[in-house]
Design an enzyme around this catalytic site. Structure first.
Site, PDB file in Angstrom:
ATOM      1  CG  PHE A 236      -1.751   1.289   1.341  1.00 27.59           C
ATOM      2  CD1 PHE A 236      -2.782   1.059   1.082  1.00 27.59           C
ATOM      3  CD2 PHE A 236      -1.123   2.469   1.943  1.00 27.59           C
ATOM      4  CE1 PHE A 236      -4.053   2.420   1.377  1.00 27.59           C
ATOM      5  CE2 PHE A 236      -1.544   3.998   1.781  1.00 27.59           C
ATOM      6  CZ  PHE A 236      -3.284   3.494   1.501  1.00 27.59           C
ATOM      7  CD  GLU A 237       5.104   2.852  -1.963  1.00 29.62           C
ATOM      8  OE1 GLU A 237       4.979   2.328  -3.262  1.00 29.62           O
ATOM      9  OE2 GLU A 237       6.973   3.322  -1.425  1.00 29.62           O
TER      10      GLU A 237
END
Ligand code: GDP
Ligand code: MN
Length: 346
Positions: A236-237
């Protein structure tokens, strides 16, 4: 911005957020960026279904799919059908997914075999190393992203467990945030035996490279001598592509790439991104999305507030934040603000 059809406004943490109609020109040029294999189509559809239902059917951001081989017709047809947003599909240039000339491939093979003896996850995998190197140094250079300022990375099989009723891209751009995460963990030291020594050499050879002195305290318990493994979990970014395209980041990546650890060890893109973020960004430029419910095996981020029960299907007790292995979030939040470090440096 002129020309954007705004449907309603909400206020989140004191920031006025615009919700706009699907198809409207967006005030932030942003996209979902997905590196994925054809064989992961079902897991990809699962992740997209949740992203669409929880967020993107209201906001309509485009998707950019990237792959080291061409996407199959089925993959294209079935993912395109998951969304009304624009979807594009790109093949990664060979030089972004292959051995650079300075790598000794015989030595790399020996290193993989010896990591296998030590029981390291993905020890023998060559493709995993190309993937980590691509995510560390090349995804932001792909031509399909050339007009994009902010990206949101998605992987197959992840879950988004809460309604997201505001625009995280707009939130970040309004506040000058360059990097957003949900879970911060410690790295397995066996995957990065010489990463920190390489970073220390870079710092010694480039005076002024460290622009955020507080970030060092997050990475190291002993004033920079050893790395504690803290990193943002990069599956997740939500981040600024301009940060990765900056000359400081590019010089950092080149230095690491020349050292060979993507192949002779198994340097992950997560510690590579996080070390740069900690040393180059201010505390306020990194944001923990506590409010975004997220799951990637085996870790969860689940909001703690009672109100979030009405928009989430995750268990707040299971949130990684309660686990010592994920204490890097608390230690980031405990850092003094960068304004105080600026004045301390004079
Ligand atoms: P993990 O999360 O560290 O266990 O690694 P994953 O297997 O989930 O890989 C990370 C991301 O890279 C996922 O989005 C995968 O779909 C993608 N990925 C990994 N290896 C390859 C590969 O060889 N080719 C392509 N196209 N994508 C890959
Ligand atoms: Mn994964």
């Amino acid at each position: 911005s002129p020309g954007v059809e705004i449907q309603e406004r909400i206020v989140r943490d004191g920031v006025d957020i615009e919700m706009y109609a699907p198809g409207a020109a967006k005030p932030v040029r942003a996209a979902f960026v997905v590196l994925v294999r054809n064989s992961e189509l079902l897991g990809m559809k699962q992740a997209m279904r949740q992203i669409e239902d929880r967020f993107n059917s209201k906001f309509n951001y485009p998707y950019v799919f990237l792959n080291d081989v061409p996407f199959t017709d089925d993959f294209v047809a079935e993912t395109t059908a998951m969304t009304r947003a624009n979807v594009s599909y790109g093949v990664i240039p060979t030089e972004h997914w292959s051995y650079p000339a300075w790598i000794n491939q015989t030595h790399a093979l020996e290193c993989r075999q010896s990591m296998e003896q030590q029981g390291v996850f993905y020890a023998l995998s060559e493709s995993y190393r190309h993937m980590c190197r691509f995510n560390s140094g090349f995804f932001f250079r792909h031509p399909l992203l050339s007009d994009i300022e902010y990206y949101w990375r998605i992987e197959p099989d992840v879950e988004y467990s809460c309604d997201i009723d505001y625009d995280p891209f707009l939130f970040m751009s309004r506040r000058g945030i360059k990097y957003g995460y949900t879970i911060a963990l410690h790295e397995y030291p066996e995957t990065i035996p010489t990463l920190w020594a390489t970073v220390k050499n870079l710092i010694a050879s480039r005076p002024g490279f460290v622009r955020h002195a507080n970030g060092m305290a997050w990475l190291s318990e002993d004033g920079g001598d050893t790395y504690n493994g803290c990193h943002f979990w990069s599956n997740f970014e939500i981040g600024s592509l301009d940060f990765f395209r900056s000359k400081e980041y590019l010089a950092y990546f080149d230095y690491l790439d020349k050292a060979g650890g993507f192949f002779y060890e198994r340097w992950g893109d997560a510690p590579v991104h996080a070390i740069a973020a900690a040393l180059l960004l201010k505390k306020e430029e990194v944001h923990w999305f506590e409010d975004i419910g997220y799951y990637h095996n085996p870790w969860t981020n689940c909001p703690q507030s009672p109100e979030s029960r009405l928009r989430c299907h995750c268990d707040p007790e299971k949130s990684a934040i309660h686990h010592y292995w994920a204490s890097c979030t608390q230690s980031w939040l405990a850092l003094p603000s960068s304004n105080s470090s600026q004045s301390a440096k004079g």
